[in-house]
Design a protein around this motif. Structure first.
Motif, PDB file in Angstrom:
ATOM      1  N   SER A 150       0.839  -1.362   0.004  1.00 37.49           N
ATOM      2  CA  SER A 150      -0.198  -0.005  -0.084  1.00 37.49           C
ATOM      3  C   SER A 150       0.812   1.555  -0.002  1.00 37.49           C
ATOM      4  O   SER A 150       0.528   2.183  -0.695  1.00 37.49           O
ATOM      5  CB  SER A 150      -1.001   0.056   1.296  1.00 37.49           C
ATOM      6  N   LEU A 151       2.104   1.279   0.954  1.00 38.57           N
ATOM      7  CA  LEU A 151       2.855   2.513   0.722  1.00 38.57           C
ATOM      8  C   LEU A 151       3.712   2.587  -0.517  1.00 38.57           C
ATOM      9  O   LEU A 151       3.684   3.668  -0.740  1.00 38.57           O
ATOM     10  CB  LEU A 151       3.801   2.252   2.051  1.00 38.57           C
ATOM     11  N   GLN A 166       2.646   1.789  -3.357  1.00 35.25           N
ATOM     12  CA  GLN A 166       1.494   2.285  -4.339  1.00 35.25           C
ATOM     13  C   GLN A 166       1.265   3.677  -4.172  1.00 35.25           C
ATOM     14  O   GLN A 166       1.392   4.373  -5.355  1.00 35.25           O
ATOM     15  CB  GLN A 166       0.028   1.511  -4.006  1.00 35.25           C
ATOM     16  N   SER A 167       1.222   4.089  -3.011  1.00 30.07           N
ATOM     17  CA  SER A 167       1.231   5.594  -2.782  1.00 30.07           C
ATOM     18  C   SER A 167       2.216   6.434  -3.189  1.00 30.07           C
ATOM     19  O   SER A 167       2.298   7.562  -3.884  1.00 30.07           O
ATOM     20  CB  SER A 167       0.838   5.818  -1.091  1.00 30.07           C
ATOM     21  N   GLU A 211       2.138   6.507  -7.246  1.00 38.12           N
ATOM     22  CA  GLU A 211       1.257   7.367  -7.430  1.00 38.12           C
ATOM     23  C   GLU A 211       1.459   8.707  -7.487  1.00 38.12           C
ATOM     24  O   GLU A 211       1.546   9.659  -8.241  1.00 38.12           O
ATOM     25  CB  GLU A 211      -0.104   7.129  -6.816  1.00 38.12           C
ATOM     26  N   ASP A 212       2.303   9.352  -6.160  1.00 40.54           N
ATOM     27  CA  ASP A 212       2.843  10.507  -5.786  1.00 40.54           C
ATOM     28  C   ASP A 212       3.761  10.905  -6.760  1.00 40.54           C
ATOM     29  O   ASP A 212       3.905  12.024  -7.365  1.00 40.54           O
ATOM     30  CB  ASP A 212       3.260  10.615  -4.353  1.00 40.54           C
TER      31      ASP A 212
END
Length: 541
Positions: A23-24, A26-27, A30-31
Motif C-alpha cells: 500500500s505504501l 502504491q502511494s 502514484e505521488d
C-alpha cells in the motif's frame, strides 16, 4: 498531467511483501507519477520488450528535441556552466532538457525516487532573470542541474536513511545542498538507493535500478540510481554517499567517474542519519569548516596546476588482486591494458603494489558497520513491516551473533587505528604516489549477487581517497579457461569464479580505481587527470 503509475523496465520481479508495504509502495509511486506528463512517457512496447543495452533509447525514442539531445550529450559541467554564463544556453533550456532526459532514464532503469520538473524550471527561470539583470552568474554552478541521492535532505522532498520508518519530507536543505543552491545549482530529482544503504546494488520500495549497458546486471549501490542516471546522460553531476564503496562501485558498474574523499574534507552536516559506524561519507562540494567544526580546513585550488616538471615521473603501483579474490577476466584485462599504456609514457614509473591483510580488514569492517549485529536495523525494518531483502541478510550474515557494546566499539576503533598505522608503513615501503586497482571483483554483477566489496571498503577502512576512472574496455569474453583453472585465493574467490561462469556480462563497462594517501585528495585529482589524459587515448584490447 496524469496520475497513472509510470511503468518502468523490470528485469527481475519485485519482492514479495506485506499488504501494508504494498500500500505504501502504491502511494509513493502514484505521488511520483502524478508529476509526469503523458508526452514524456515511453511507448509500452519499449517497457515490455526492451533491448539488453538501453543507452541509445533516450536519443532515439523521439521524445527529446535535437536541442535537448545536444544539451544533454555535448557538455560536461564546466562547459555547460560556461555556455549558460555566456547566454549561449538558458538555464531554463538546460533544466528542461535534463528533466526530460532524466524521466526517460527512469523508465528504462528505475533510477529515480522523485522528479520535480516544475520546481526546477522555476528555479532556472529566476537564475536567467538574475543573469539578465546583473550581467553575471549568481555563482560557479549557475544553472547546472544536479541530481541528488535519496538520503540527502532537500527542502520539501523525500529523504530516507535506508528503512521506511525514516522516510520523511525535509523542512530545510542539508548543508551541502544549501552550499550548492547558493552557487546556482538547480535541483530536479532524487535517486534510488537500497534498503539499509549497505548493498552494492540499489533496490528499494520504489523498485530495482538496472544497469543501462545490460539491464540483467546491477547498476551498483548504494548510489546506484545516480550512476544509472548519469550513464544515460539524465544528469551531468550527481551527489551520493560512500561508506563502503557506494559511489565508486556504481560509478564503476556504469562506466562513469566517481569520487570518495578522505573523511571530513567535504561537508555532511544535516545528512539524514544512517547506519552507525566509523566510516566517513562522501560529499562533493565546498569547505564550510566554520559551520561544521568536524571538517578539515583545507584549501582547494580554483585552478589545478598539476605536477611540476621537476617532481619526476608519477609512481604508480598496480595492485592486480587484493590477496583474497582474483578479479574476473575483464577487470584483469583492463588492468593490463592500463599498465601497458602508462608504461610507455615517461610521465609514469609503473610498478607492482602488494595487497595488505585484506581478510583482516574485512573481518574488522563487519563489526564496524554492524556493532550490534544488525539488531537496530531489524527493529527499524519491523516498524513498517518491511521485508528483509536478500542482500541485507547477506550483509548481516557474519555479525548475527555479535553485539560488541560500547567497550567493544572503543576496542574496535583502536584496532582500526593500528591497522592504519601498519598500512601507512606498508605503503611507504613500496614507494608509490598512487595505487591503481580494481573497483570490484568483476564487471557489474547479476542482480542480487553483489556479495563482495573488498576492493572498495578496504579503502574506507584505511580512509584513503579514491576515484573511479572509466576505461575503454567493455566485457565480451565468456569462460576464460585460464582464469577458471588457476588456483583460487580463498573460498570467496571460488564463489566469484562460479558467479562468472553463471552470469551474462555482455557489454558491461570496466572502470579502475585510483587511490591516494589519506588527505592527498588534491594530489589524487592531479594524478587522475594525468592518467586519464593517457588512457582516454589508449586503444582498447
Amino acid at each position: 498531467m496524469t496520475s497513472q503509475i509510470v511503468p518502468v523496465v523490470e528485469a527481475v520481479p519485485f519482492v514479495d511483501c506485506s499488504p501494508a508495504y504494498r500500500s505504501l509502495r502504491q502511494s509513493l509511486l502514484e505521488d511520483f507519477s502524478a508529476k509526469v506528463p503523458s508526452h514524456l512517457r515511453l511507448a509500452q512496447s519499449i517497457i515490455d520488450n526492451p533491448p539488453k543495452n538501453v543507452t541509445s533509447i533516450p536519443r532515439d525514442c523521439g521524445i527529446l528535441s535535437p536541442e535537448e539531445i545536444y544539451i544533454t550529450e555535448d557538455y560536461d559541467v564546466v562547459s555547460l556552466a560556461n555556455a549558460i554564463a555566456s547566454k549561449k544556453l538558458s538555464a531554463v533550456a538546460v533544466a528542461t532538457a535534463f528533466c526530460n532526459r532524466a524521466i526517460i532514464a527512469h523508465q528504462l532503469t528505475c533510477c529515480l525516487t522523485e522528479w520535480f520538473m516544475d520546481e526546477a524550471v522555476e528555479q532556472a527561470r529566476k537564475l536567467d532573470e538574475y543573469l539578465e539583470e546583473h550581467g553575471k552568474p549568481i555563482g560557479p554552478l549557475h544553472g547546472i542541474p544536479i541530481s541528488i541521492k535519496l538520503r540527502l535532505s532537500i527542502a520539501g522532498h523525500w529523504s530516507m536513511a535506508g528503512t521506511l520508518d525514516t522516510l520523511q519530507k525535509a523542512d530545510v536543505d542539508c548543508q551541502l545542498i544549501g552550499i550548492l543552491r547558493e552557487a546556482g545549482a538547480v535541483f530536479y530529482c532524487k535517486t534510488n538507493q537500497p534498503q539499509s544503504m549497505m548493498h552494492l546494488e540499489s533496490l528499494s520500495i520504489w523498485g530495482r535500478t538496472l544497469n543501462p549497458y545490460n539491464i540483467n546486471l546491477s547498476s551498483g549501490g548504494s548510489s546506484g540510481g545516480e550512476a544509472a542516471l548519469i550513464a544515460l546522460r539524465g544528469s551531468v553531476f550527481g551527489l551520493g554517499t560512500d561508506i563502503a564503496g557506494s559511489v565508486r562501485s556504481p560509478a564503476g558498474y556504469c562506466g562513469i567517474f566517481g569520487f570518495r574523499p578522505t573523511s571530513y574534507v567535504m561537508p555532511s552536516k544535516d545528512f539524514l542519519g544512517g547506519i552507525p559506524g566509523f566510516a566517513a561519507e562522501l560529499n562533493v562540494m565546498g569547505c564550510p569548516h566554520l559551520d561544521d567544526p568536524q571538517l578539515i580546513h583545507t584549501a582547494w585550488p580554483s585552478k589545478r596546476k598539476g605536477r611540476q616538471p621537476n617532481v619526476g615521473p608519477l609512481r604508480v603501483g598496480f595492485m592486480m588482486d587484493d590477496g583474497m579474490i582474483t578479479p574476473q577476466p575483464p577487470v584483469t584485462r583492463a588492468l593490463m591494458w592500463a599498465r601497458s599504456h602508462l608504461s610507455r609514457s615517461s610521465s609514469f614509473h609503473v610498478k607492482d603494489f602488494q595487497p595488505f591483510e585484506t581478510a583482516d580488514a574485512m573481518k574488522n569492517l563487519a563489526s564496524a558497520y554492524w556493532p550490534d549485529g544488525g539488531k537496530s536495523l531489524k527493529h527499524h525494518l519491523s516498524i513498517k513491516e518491511e521485508p528483509l531483502l536478500p542482500l541485507t541478510a547477506w550483509a548481516l550474515k557474519d555479525v548475527d551473533d555479535i553485539d560488541i557494546g560500547v567497550s567493544g566499539i572503543l576496542k574496535q576503533r583502536g584496532k582500526r587505528n593500528q591497522f592504519r598505522y601498519d598500512f601507512a608503513q606498508h605503503w611507504d615501503a613500496q614507494q608509490v604516489d598512487i595505487v591503481v586497482c580494481p573497483v570490484s571483483v568483476g564487471p557489474a554483477c547479476s542482480h542480487d549477487t553483489t556479495f563482495y566489496w573488498n576492493y572498495t571498503s578496504f579503502w574506507n577502512y584505511v580512509d584513503y581517497p579514491g576515484v573511479t576512472i572509466p576505461t575503454r574496455i567493455k566485457t565480451f569474453e565468456k569462460g576464460a579457461e585460464s582464469y577458471i583453472s588457476s588456483t583460487p585465493l580463498s573460498d570467496e574467490c571460488i564463489h566469484v569464479r562460479k558467479l562468472w561462469e553463471e552470469g551474462d556480462f555482455e557489454g558491461a563497462p570496466i572502470a579502475l580505481q585510483v587511490i591516494a594517501r589519506r588527505y592527498h585528495d588534491i594530489e589524487l585529482f592531479d594524478a587522475v587527470k594525468a592518467l586519464d589524459d593517457v588512457l582516454a587515448m589508449g586503444v582498447p584490447v
